[in-house]
Design a protein around this motif. Structure first.
Motif: not given
Length: 202
Positions: A49, A53, A56-57
């Motif tokens: 995860r 993240d 994605q950022e």
């Protein structure tokens, strides 16, 4: 660990068999006609995860038109059958075709830009992640393969595809306290920088 089909069969199995199960194949990969059970732990899932993240950022920062899949349930097709990488990146249009249009249902592995597998030391999947998938993903032509490790200490290995040889070469090995500095090529270049220490921070 290989498992039998839920309807009394003994294999070999197809993608149709995988999806016809009552559980729709959740928690299973299809490898050379056999159903392989995935058994991720809480630390494994947390590390995955964190990577998702971070990616994605980084993609959002440059407005890249990509989909960052995570959780080990999104499927890609490979020469072995069906894989469910911990995290992977595909163009948004490819994800839409699979998720919304359902054509094809399984995301073609040849469309994947990056795969990240989180290694669980001592697990049945460790050798698959380190050896088998290294060859499998290279054969598909996936530009990058990352191995993220949370134990015994956080680290990330980055492999880049050698197109001429259809194999990966390791370009970075980064431990906690140092900085991963990688670029993922999509419709725009995604620059990813992070300290692997974050894989175990909560």
């Amino acid at each position: 660990m290989s498992v039998a089909h839920g309807h009394g069969g003994f294999g070999p199995y197809t993608a149709e068999d995988l999806h016809a199960r009552e559980d729709e194949g959740r928690g299973l990969e299809l490898e050379d006609g056999w159903l392989i059970e995935l058994s991720p732990s809480a630390p494994h899932n947390w590390a995955a995860r964190q990577v998702q993240d971070i990616l994605q950022e980084a993609a959002t920062d440059v407005k890249a038109s990509v989909f960052i899949a995570g959780g080990g349930e999104w499927e890609i097709s490979t020469p072995a059958g069906i894989r469910k990488p911990d995290v992977f990146v595909v163009p948004r249009s490819v994800a839409r075709a699979s998720i919304v249009d359902r054509n094809p249902v399984v995301i073609p592995g040849i469309e994947v830009l990056l795969v990240v597998e989180v290694v669980s030391p001592g697990s049945g999947s460790e050798r698959t992640d380190r050896v088998r998938k290294l060859k499998e993903y290279a054969t598909l032509g996936i530009p990058q393969y990352w191995l993220a490790e949370f134990a015994p200490s956080p680290s990330v290995q980055i492999f880049a595809l050698d197109d001429a040889a259809a194999t990966y070469r390791r370009v970075q090995t980064v431990g906690a306290g140092n900085l991963v500095d990688a670029k993922v090529e999509a419709d725009t270049t995604i620059t990813v920088r992070f300290d692997p220490r974050i894989l175990t921070e909560f």
